[in-house]
Scaffold this active site. Sequence first.
Site, PDB file in Angstrom:
ATOM      1  N   ASN A   8       4.236   2.839  -2.461  1.00  0.00           N
ATOM      2  CA  ASN A   8       4.932   1.725  -3.099  1.00  0.00           C
ATOM      3  C   ASN A   8       3.870   0.724  -3.556  1.00  0.00           C
ATOM      4  O   ASN A   8       3.308   0.005  -2.738  1.00  0.00           O
ATOM      5  CB  ASN A   8       5.900   1.087  -2.088  1.00  0.00           C
ATOM      6  CG  ASN A   8       6.599  -0.135  -2.646  1.00  0.00           C
ATOM      7  OD1 ASN A   8       6.472  -0.436  -3.841  1.00  0.00           O
ATOM      8  ND2 ASN A   8       7.334  -0.828  -1.787  1.00  0.00           N
ATOM      9  N   TRP A   9       3.612   0.729  -4.844  1.00  0.00           N
ATOM     10  CA  TRP A   9       2.546  -0.143  -5.369  1.00  0.00           C
ATOM     11  C   TRP A   9       2.980  -1.604  -5.408  1.00  0.00           C
ATOM     12  O   TRP A   9       2.155  -2.478  -5.650  1.00  0.00           O
ATOM     13  CB  TRP A   9       2.137   0.311  -6.769  1.00  0.00           C
ATOM     14  CG  TRP A   9       1.460   1.647  -6.838  1.00  0.00           C
ATOM     15  CD1 TRP A   9       1.328   2.569  -5.832  1.00  0.00           C
ATOM     16  CD2 TRP A   9       0.808   2.218  -7.978  1.00  0.00           C
ATOM     17  NE1 TRP A   9       0.649   3.674  -6.273  1.00  0.00           N
ATOM     18  CE2 TRP A   9       0.314   3.489  -7.591  1.00  0.00           C
ATOM     19  CE3 TRP A   9       0.609   1.789  -9.297  1.00  0.00           C
ATOM     20  CZ2 TRP A   9      -0.372   4.323  -8.477  1.00  0.00           C
ATOM     21  CZ3 TRP A   9      -0.072   2.620 -10.180  1.00  0.00           C
ATOM     22  CH2 TRP A   9      -0.562   3.878  -9.765  1.00  0.00           C
ATOM     23  N   GLU A  97      11.501  -6.828   0.809  1.00  0.00           N
ATOM     24  CA  GLU A  97      11.007  -7.864  -0.115  1.00  0.00           C
ATOM     25  C   GLU A  97      12.068  -8.212  -1.153  1.00  0.00           C
ATOM     26  O   GLU A  97      12.170  -9.361  -1.583  1.00  0.00           O
ATOM     27  CB  GLU A  97       9.685  -7.398  -0.755  1.00  0.00           C
ATOM     28  CG  GLU A  97       8.549  -7.460   0.270  1.00  0.00           C
ATOM     29  CD  GLU A  97       7.432  -6.475   0.053  1.00  0.00           C
ATOM     30  OE1 GLU A  97       7.331  -5.862  -1.028  1.00  0.00           O
ATOM     31  OE2 GLU A  97       6.638  -6.305   1.008  1.00  0.00           O
ATOM     32  N   GLY A 230       2.454   0.988   1.572  1.00  0.00           N
ATOM     33  CA  GLY A 230       2.213  -0.113   0.642  1.00  0.00           C
ATOM     34  C   GLY A 230       0.738  -0.229   0.312  1.00  0.00           C
ATOM     35  O   GLY A 230       0.199   0.526  -0.497  1.00  0.00           O
ATOM     36  N   GLY A 231       0.064  -1.157   0.976  1.00  0.00           N
ATOM     37  CA  GLY A 231      -1.329  -1.481   0.654  1.00  0.00           C
ATOM     38  C   GLY A 231      -2.257  -0.284   0.549  1.00  0.00           C
ATOM     39  O   GLY A 231      -3.065  -0.193  -0.383  1.00  0.00           O
TER      40      GLY A 231
HETATM   41  P1  13P Z   1       2.237  -1.907   3.862  1.00  0.00           P
HETATM   42  O1  13P Z   1       1.899  -0.449   3.990  1.00  0.00           O
HETATM   43  O2  13P Z   1       1.317  -2.674   2.974  1.00  0.00           O
HETATM   44  O3  13P Z   1       2.448  -2.532   5.215  1.00  0.00           O
HETATM   45  O4  13P Z   1       3.671  -1.990   3.101  1.00  0.00           O
HETATM   46  C1  13P Z   1       4.720  -1.220   3.567  1.00  0.00           C
HETATM   47  C2  13P Z   1       5.836  -1.279   2.612  1.00  0.00           C
HETATM   48  O5  13P Z   1       6.471  -2.300   2.454  1.00  0.00           O
HETATM   49  C3  13P Z   1       6.114  -0.070   1.824  1.00  0.00           C
HETATM   50  O6  13P Z   1       7.327  -0.180   1.137  1.00  0.00           O
END
Ligand code: 13P
Length: 247
Positions: A8-9, A97, A230-231
């Site tokens: 998930n960018w 989010e 995510g990151g």
């Molecule tokens: P991180 O991997 O940056 O914690 O983000 C997770 C996320 O929200 C994937 O949808």
Amino acid sequence: MRKLIAGNWKMNGLRADGLALARELARRAAATPLACDLLLCPPATLLAAVRDAVAGSPLQLGGQDCHTRQHGAHTGDVSAAMLRDAGCSHVILGHSERRIDHHETDALIRAKLAAARDAGLVAILCVGETAQERDAGRALDIVSRQLAGSLPDEMSAGAVAIAYEPVWAIGTGRTPKAAEIAQVHAHLRAELKGRLAAPEAVRLLYGGSVKPGNARELLAIANVDGALVGGASLVAADFWAIAQTGS
Ligand code: 13P
């Protein structure tokens, strides 16, 4: 079950960076076949370019949100049919989010899942508790309520994946203990019984600070059928390393 590793960018990636990332992952996937499914969810502005960059590779493409309608007077929105038309197979829905930034309710998310299903997309439905809710012992109640409220009745197991993403684990470097993830995933699996046929065939993903260093342990937990990253999905070597642990 074959695992799904999804990147998930979020709201990251200008054309040059996004294309370099997608091309590098496509190059690696072509050279070394993986035993998991790999999905890239770039921002809407890069869907077409990323689709072209990964064409011919096994990488799949997903959106990060969709509207409840397939077309119409909804300025700034993107429909499930449009995502499908742009080459997507999946769409992330109900991410915390969006629940927070856009006040998305379970009822709205449910309508979005129905739209995704009708457009032929696999919906990745995100659920998860806040730190306060976990501390109050309400984690299972919260994910149950989110699942009950946002999963439409007529879904087939192949049309939906559930991502357990504790809000407090997103972008923080903190993750639940393996036993806590196992408990939530077993609970989600049990809750799916009676909601759809073949509940054992629904992929249950874990998301929240998945990194190359913890992916092996996280992906080995019972009922963890993949990861929503995510990151670490923004760095080709990191996302690739996570994908390899899921193979
Ligand atoms: P991180 O991997 O940056 O914690 O983000 C997770 C996320 O929200 C994937 O949808």
